[in-house]
Motif scaffolding. Structure first.
Motif, PDB file in Angstrom:
ATOM      1  N   HIS A  74       7.390  12.370   6.597  1.00 40.90           N
ATOM      2  CA  HIS A  74       6.389  11.418   7.098  1.00 40.90           C
ATOM      3  C   HIS A  74       6.700  10.929   8.513  1.00 40.90           C
ATOM      4  O   HIS A  74       5.806  10.558   9.249  1.00 40.90           O
ATOM      5  CB  HIS A  74       6.266  10.212   6.150  1.00 40.90           C
ATOM      6  N   GLU A  75       7.976  10.908   8.895  1.00 37.65           N
ATOM      7  CA  GLU A  75       8.336  10.318  10.190  1.00 37.65           C
ATOM      8  C   GLU A  75       8.028  11.222  11.374  1.00 37.65           C
ATOM      9  O   GLU A  75       7.911  10.758  12.503  1.00 37.65           O
ATOM     10  CB  GLU A  75       9.805   9.862  10.217  1.00 37.65           C
TER      11      GLU A  75
ATOM     12  N   TYR B 167       7.416   8.185  -1.776  1.00 37.68           N
ATOM     13  CA  TYR B 167       7.476   8.650  -3.161  1.00 37.68           C
ATOM     14  C   TYR B 167       8.933   8.872  -3.537  1.00 37.68           C
ATOM     15  O   TYR B 167       9.647   9.586  -2.856  1.00 37.68           O
ATOM     16  CB  TYR B 167       6.690   9.961  -3.271  1.00 37.68           C
TER      17      TYR B 167
ATOM     18  N   ASP C 264       2.975   3.391  -9.686  1.00 40.60           N
ATOM     19  CA  ASP C 264       1.554   3.642  -9.463  1.00 40.60           C
ATOM     20  C   ASP C 264       0.834   3.602 -10.813  1.00 40.60           C
ATOM     21  O   ASP C 264       0.950   4.520 -11.612  1.00 40.60           O
ATOM     22  CB  ASP C 264       1.388   5.016  -8.798  1.00 40.60           C
TER      23      ASP C 264
ATOM     24  N   TYR D 192       7.561   4.458  -6.384  1.00 47.11           N
ATOM     25  CA  TYR D 192       7.546   4.316  -4.923  1.00 47.11           C
ATOM     26  C   TYR D 192       8.475   3.188  -4.494  1.00 47.11           C
ATOM     27  O   TYR D 192       8.703   2.237  -5.243  1.00 47.11           O
ATOM     28  CB  TYR D 192       6.128   4.003  -4.424  1.00 47.11           C
TER      29      TYR D 192
ATOM     30  N   LYS E 121       0.845  -1.192   0.000  1.00 47.21           N
ATOM     31  CA  LYS E 121       0.000   0.000   0.000  1.00 47.21           C
ATOM     32  C   LYS E 121       0.882   1.244   0.000  1.00 47.21           C
ATOM     33  O   LYS E 121       2.013   1.205   0.470  1.00 47.21           O
ATOM     34  CB  LYS E 121      -0.887   0.008   1.248  1.00 47.21           C
ATOM     35  N   LYS E 122       0.328   2.351  -0.488  1.00 45.79           N
ATOM     36  CA  LYS E 122       1.089   3.608  -0.524  1.00 45.79           C
ATOM     37  C   LYS E 122       1.538   4.027   0.873  1.00 45.79           C
ATOM     38  O   LYS E 122       2.592   4.626   1.024  1.00 45.79           O
ATOM     39  CB  LYS E 122       0.266   4.722  -1.159  1.00 45.79           C
ATOM     40  N   ASP E 123       0.733   3.712   1.893  1.00 39.12           N
ATOM     41  CA  ASP E 123       1.090   4.080   3.264  1.00 39.12           C
ATOM     42  C   ASP E 123       2.385   3.424   3.718  1.00 39.12           C
ATOM     43  O   ASP E 123       3.044   3.905   4.635  1.00 39.12           O
ATOM     44  CB  ASP E 123      -0.025   3.683   4.241  1.00 39.12           C
ATOM     45  N   ASP E 124       2.728   2.284   3.102  1.00 40.37           N
ATOM     46  CA  ASP E 124       3.937   1.553   3.477  1.00 40.37           C
ATOM     47  C   ASP E 124       5.130   1.967   2.623  1.00 40.37           C
ATOM     48  O   ASP E 124       6.198   1.368   2.705  1.00 40.37           O
ATOM     49  CB  ASP E 124       3.718   0.042   3.313  1.00 40.37           C
ATOM     50  N   CYS E 125       4.926   2.967   1.757  1.00 40.07           N
ATOM     51  CA  CYS E 125       5.958   3.358   0.802  1.00 40.07           C
ATOM     52  C   CYS E 125       6.251   4.852   0.881  1.00 40.07           C
ATOM     53  O   CYS E 125       5.522   5.605   1.479  1.00 40.07           O
ATOM     54  CB  CYS E 125       5.495   3.042  -0.621  1.00 40.07           C
TER      55      CYS E 125
END
Length: 177
Positions: free
Chosen positions: A103-104, A8, A43, A86, A2-6
C-alpha cells in the motif's frame, strides 16, 4: 475507523475451544510482531468493529490463538468465523531499504536503469505465482515482476522505485506489434 486507515492482518479460520477461543491465520512473515495486541478490528458486514483481546499466543507458527473479551461461548465464536482482521496503519513496523508494504508504494514513479521513466505504480497484483508491479504509462499497462533482483532502490523521500529489468521487457508493452 475506515478500511483505508487500516491494513489486513489475517482471517479467523477456526474455533480453538468451547470457551470462545479462535485461531486466526495471519498474513505476515513475522507473526510474533502481533502476539501482544490489546485490540483488533474485525470486519462485520462491512463495518470495522473493535474487539478487545483478553489473551493471545502464537499457535503452530503462523496461527494466532485469540481470546476476545465478551466472546465466551462456541456460539459467540461461530459468529466471528471467517471474518477478516484489521489493524490501524500506524501499527505497521517501519520498513527500511528496499523492503516495502504494497500500500505504501502505490503512486510511486517507476524508473528503469536502461529504459528511463516507465510510469506510475497503480497497483500490485499478488494473485499470480510472482507478484507484479502494475504500472500506468500514459494509459498503457506495463507489468514488471516484483523480483528482488530487479528492484535496485526504493526512494521513499522522492516516491520512486528504481528497477533494472531484463532487456526488452518494457518495450514488449509499448512497441506496436
Amino acid at each position: 475507523m475506515k478500511k483505508d486507515d487500516c491494513f489486513y492482518l489475517g482471517k479467523i479460520v477456526k474455533k480453538y475451544s468451547f470457551k470462545g477461543e479462535l485461531l486466526a491465520k495471519l498474513d505476515t512473515d513475522e507473526p510474533d510482531l502481533y502476539d501482544n495486541l490489546d485490540a483488533i478490528f474485525i470486519d462485520l458486514r462491512g463495518n470495522l468493529v473493535p474487539f478487545f483481546i483478553e489473551s493471545s499466543q502464537l499457535h503452530k507458527s503462523d496461527l494466532l490463538r485469540l481470546k476476545f473479551e465478551d466472546v465466551d461461548t462456541e456460539a459467540d465464536a461461530d459468529a466471528l468465523m471467517k471474518t477478516e482482521l484489521y489493524l490501524p496503519l500506524d501499527l505497521l513496523p517501519k520498513l527500511e531499504g528496499n523492503k516495502f508494504y504494497f500500500h505504501e508504494v502505490i503512486g510511486y514513479t517507476i524508473t528503469d536503469k536502461k529504459f528511463g521513466e516507465v510510469g506510475i505504480l497503480k497497483g500490485i497484483n499478488d494473485s499470480t505465482a510472482q507478484a507484479l508491479f502494475e504500472i500506468d504509462r500514459n494509459g498503457i499497462e506495463i507489468l514488471i515482476p516484483m523480483n528482488d533482483e530487479f528492484i535496485v532502490k526504493v526512494d521513499r523521500e522522492n516516491k520512486a522505485i528504481e528497477v533494472n529489468t531484463p532487456e526488452g521487457l518494457i518495450e514488449l508493452y509499448i512497441s506496436p506489434s
